[in-house]
Design a protein around this motif. Sequence first.
Motif, PDB file in Angstrom:
ATOM      1  N   HIS A 135       0.818  -1.215   0.000  1.00 17.02           N
ATOM      2  CA  HIS A 135       0.000   0.000   0.000  1.00 17.02           C
ATOM      3  C   HIS A 135       0.858   1.274   0.000  1.00 17.02           C
ATOM      4  N   ASN A 136       1.815   1.304  -0.920  1.00 16.96           N
ATOM      5  CA  ASN A 136       2.589   2.509  -1.180  1.00 16.96           C
ATOM      6  C   ASN A 136       2.405   2.883  -2.649  1.00 16.96           C
ATOM      7  N   GLN A 137       3.340   3.637  -3.192  1.00 13.33           N
ATOM      8  CA  GLN A 137       3.281   4.036  -4.598  1.00 13.33           C
ATOM      9  C   GLN A 137       4.577   3.646  -5.320  1.00 13.33           C
ATOM     10  N   ILE A 138       5.150   2.528  -4.889  1.00 17.53           N
ATOM     11  CA  ILE A 138       6.454   2.106  -5.386  1.00 17.53           C
ATOM     12  C   ILE A 138       6.357   1.640  -6.842  1.00 17.53           C
ATOM     13  N   PHE A 139       7.167   2.219  -7.700  1.00 19.59           N
ATOM     14  CA  PHE A 139       7.228   1.807  -9.097  1.00 19.59           C
ATOM     15  C   PHE A 139       8.559   1.161  -9.450  1.00 19.59           C
ATOM     16  N   GLU A 140       9.520   1.227  -8.514  1.00 20.87           N
ATOM     17  CA  GLU A 140      10.823   0.648  -8.789  1.00 20.87           C
ATOM     18  C   GLU A 140      11.450   0.102  -7.506  1.00 20.87           C
ATOM     19  N   MET A 141      11.933  -1.135  -7.573  1.00 23.74           N
ATOM     20  CA  MET A 141      12.598  -1.763  -6.434  1.00 23.74           C
ATOM     21  C   MET A 141      14.081  -1.985  -6.697  1.00 23.74           C
ATOM     22  N   GLY A 142      14.452  -2.115  -7.957  1.00 21.90           N
ATOM     23  CA  GLY A 142      15.845  -2.391  -8.284  1.00 21.90           C
ATOM     24  C   GLY A 142      16.281  -3.709  -7.674  1.00 21.90           C
ATOM     25  N   ALA A 143      17.525  -3.748  -7.193  1.00 21.62           N
ATOM     26  CA  ALA A 143      18.074  -4.948  -6.554  1.00 21.62           C
ATOM     27  C   ALA A 143      18.151  -4.771  -5.050  1.00 21.62           C
ATOM     28  N   LEU A 189      19.625  -9.127   1.248  1.00 22.88           N
ATOM     29  CA  LEU A 189      18.951  -9.441   2.516  1.00 22.88           C
ATOM     30  C   LEU A 189      18.987 -10.952   2.746  1.00 22.88           C
ATOM     31  N   LYS A 190      20.076 -11.434   3.294  1.00 20.56           N
ATOM     32  CA  LYS A 190      20.339 -12.866   3.402  1.00 20.56           C
ATOM     33  C   LYS A 190      19.377 -13.611   4.321  1.00 20.56           C
ATOM     34  N   SER A 191      18.749 -12.894   5.262  1.00 17.16           N
ATOM     35  CA  SER A 191      17.868 -13.559   6.224  1.00 17.16           C
ATOM     36  C   SER A 191      16.391 -13.321   5.933  1.00 17.16           C
ATOM     37  N   LEU A 192      16.084 -12.596   4.868  1.00 14.51           N
ATOM     38  CA  LEU A 192      14.696 -12.204   4.602  1.00 14.51           C
ATOM     39  C   LEU A 192      13.827 -13.427   4.316  1.00 14.51           C
ATOM     40  N   ILE A 193      12.738 -13.554   5.079  1.00 18.46           N
ATOM     41  CA  ILE A 193      11.798 -14.662   4.922  1.00 18.46           C
ATOM     42  C   ILE A 193      10.511 -14.198   4.265  1.00 18.46           C
ATOM     43  N   LEU A 194      10.077 -12.977   4.587  1.00 17.50           N
ATOM     44  CA  LEU A 194       8.808 -12.466   4.062  1.00 17.50           C
ATOM     45  C   LEU A 194       9.021 -11.098   3.433  1.00 17.50           C
ATOM     46  N   ALA A 195       8.507 -10.921   2.200  1.00 16.94           N
ATOM     47  CA  ALA A 195       8.545  -9.626   1.519  1.00 16.94           C
ATOM     48  C   ALA A 195       7.138  -9.322   1.003  1.00 16.94           C
ATOM     49  N   ASP A 196       6.521  -8.290   1.554  1.00 16.32           N
ATOM     50  CA  ASP A 196       5.175  -7.887   1.142  1.00 16.32           C
ATOM     51  C   ASP A 196       5.275  -6.583   0.364  1.00 16.32           C
ATOM     52  N   LEU A 197       5.140  -6.682  -0.959  1.00 16.70           N
ATOM     53  CA  LEU A 197       5.217  -5.529  -1.860  1.00 16.70           C
ATOM     54  C   LEU A 197       3.901  -5.325  -2.595  1.00 16.70           C
ATOM     55  N   SER A 198       2.837  -5.837  -2.047  1.00 14.87           N
ATOM     56  CA  SER A 198       1.535  -5.762  -2.698  1.00 14.87           C
ATOM     57  C   SER A 198       0.981  -4.342  -2.677  1.00 14.87           C
ATOM     58  N   TYR A 199       0.010  -4.103  -3.564  1.00 12.29           N
ATOM     59  CA  TYR A 199      -0.659  -2.801  -3.660  1.00 12.29           C
ATOM     60  C   TYR A 199       0.338  -1.664  -3.900  1.00 12.29           C
ATOM     61  N   ASN A 200       1.092  -1.798  -4.982  1.00  8.90           N
ATOM     62  CA  ASN A 200       2.025  -0.754  -5.399  1.00  8.90           C
ATOM     63  C   ASN A 200       1.878  -0.532  -6.905  1.00  8.90           C
ATOM     64  N   HIS A 201       2.885   0.094  -7.517  1.00 10.25           N
ATOM     65  CA  HIS A 201       2.826   0.387  -8.954  1.00 10.25           C
ATOM     66  C   HIS A 201       3.975  -0.284  -9.704  1.00 10.25           C
ATOM     67  N   LEU A 202       4.420  -1.428  -9.230  1.00  5.79           N
ATOM     68  CA  LEU A 202       5.531  -2.131  -9.857  1.00  5.79           C
ATOM     69  C   LEU A 202       5.141  -2.655 -11.239  1.00  5.79           C
ATOM     70  N   ARG A 203       6.036  -2.459 -12.212  1.00  3.01           N
ATOM     71  CA  ARG A 203       5.833  -2.977 -13.557  1.00  3.01           C
ATOM     72  C   ARG A 203       6.735  -4.169 -13.842  1.00  3.01           C
ATOM     73  N   LYS A 204       7.680  -4.413 -12.953  1.00  2.00           N
ATOM     74  CA  LYS A 204       8.566  -5.568 -13.070  1.00  2.00           C
ATOM     75  C   LYS A 204       8.864  -6.100 -11.681  1.00  2.00           C
ATOM     76  N   VAL A 205       9.222  -7.351 -11.603  1.00  2.00           N
ATOM     77  CA  VAL A 205       9.551  -7.964 -10.317  1.00  2.00           C
ATOM     78  C   VAL A 205      10.895  -7.428  -9.846  1.00  2.00           C
ATOM     79  N   PRO A 206      11.151  -7.435  -8.543  1.00  2.00           N
ATOM     80  CA  PRO A 206      12.447  -6.974  -8.036  1.00  2.00           C
ATOM     81  C   PRO A 206      13.584  -7.809  -8.607  1.00  2.00           C
ATOM     82  N   ASP A 207      14.730  -7.181  -8.800  1.00  2.00           N
ATOM     83  CA  ASP A 207      15.896  -7.889  -9.356  1.00  2.00           C
ATOM     84  C   ASP A 207      16.572  -8.728  -8.276  1.00  2.00           C
TER      85      ASP A 207
END
Length: 394
Positions: A227-235, A240-258
């Motif tokens: 629930h932001n306005q993110i259009f770019e995540m890059g790499a 994030l070697k320990s990351l288990i959960l990534a919630d990027l829903s409800y944004n403006h992404l046009r491509k998946v994160p690298d």
Amino acid sequence: MFLLLPTGSSRVSIMRWAAVLIVAGLCGVSLGQYDEDEDLAWLQYYMRQSRLSSYNYMPYYEDENTPYVYSYLPAPDAEAGPGPEPQESPSRECPQECDCPPNFSAAMYCDTRNLRYLPFVPSRMKYVYFQNNQITSVQEGAFDNATELEWLALHNNQITSEKMGKRVFAKLKNLERLYMNNNNLTKMPGPLPRSLRELHLSYNQISKVPSNALEGLENLTALYLSHNQIFEMGASLKGLKSLILADLSYNHLRKVPDGLPIALEQLYLEYNHINAIPDDYFRVSPKLLYVRMSHNSLTNQGLSTNTFNSSSILELDLSYNRLQKIPRVSTNLENLYLQGNQINEFSISSFCTVVDVMNYSRLQVLRLDGNEIKRNAVPPDAPLCLRRATIIEI
């Protein structure tokens, strides 16, 4: 015989004296056997012994904020050494706008109090709660006194990126959970401490996540940016070697994160504008279990043959996209949601490359409702391939 007790005797002394008389009567002892002087001497001795064997636990109330303070008087023959320097009571170290429970001295509750500013945070605090207020700024050095903070709750306020100190979290070397969701942030806060394990930034106005925004957060296990306005995540997720959960829903992404983290288990990308996924994109995360990409713009042209053929994925949600065919999935997949697409055929090869007694899909739930497929399009060998399925909706 009548005994006149001194007028200053307490009720306890009277009761004890009555007990003595009863015991004396039971033992057949008459106080008349002794003369008056002996009676008085014996009584005085008994009263002295009674006073020596009693304890005084009368509380001393200094003020309303210090409920129980017991005084200690040294023995008359004891030499009083230098006592500790007077220290402020923990109750006095709590801002008047907040509550600091005596039985949880490391926590400070300042939530839901219509605050417009951040009160002073005592150095002993590890858990502070400022949520549900009207705070608009976090000034530089706001937490420099409380460097032992582990939990910091600032959600449901009106904090803006322009009114946040550039290094406000720099000294919090033990901070594990930071809650800043439901604010007015337009940029990622930072720099963030390497100790961080959970970062909550949902429901803000962040438009971009620079590649170095999460740099060094090797302990981060959960990232909430929905629930932001993110259009770019890059790499930004890659390190994030320990990351288990990534919630990027409800944004403006046009491509998946690298590049996905190797430890990732849950990826939420629903309600974006993603139309393609690179080949072998999910294979770099061998522990990935749940992938949700509903309400995007995915087409079969934007997917490779084995995009979702990852043996670790147990639940895949591709509902409400623009798919015309069922993508190929792993036989280990248990739940597949494809409703609301444009699928017009039922391809059994999407689930089983070989159909026999030994080879079958572990799929339990399959939803194909809201597509263009007909019920009679299901091939005859589908029950053999999908023998584990308990729900198939067409």
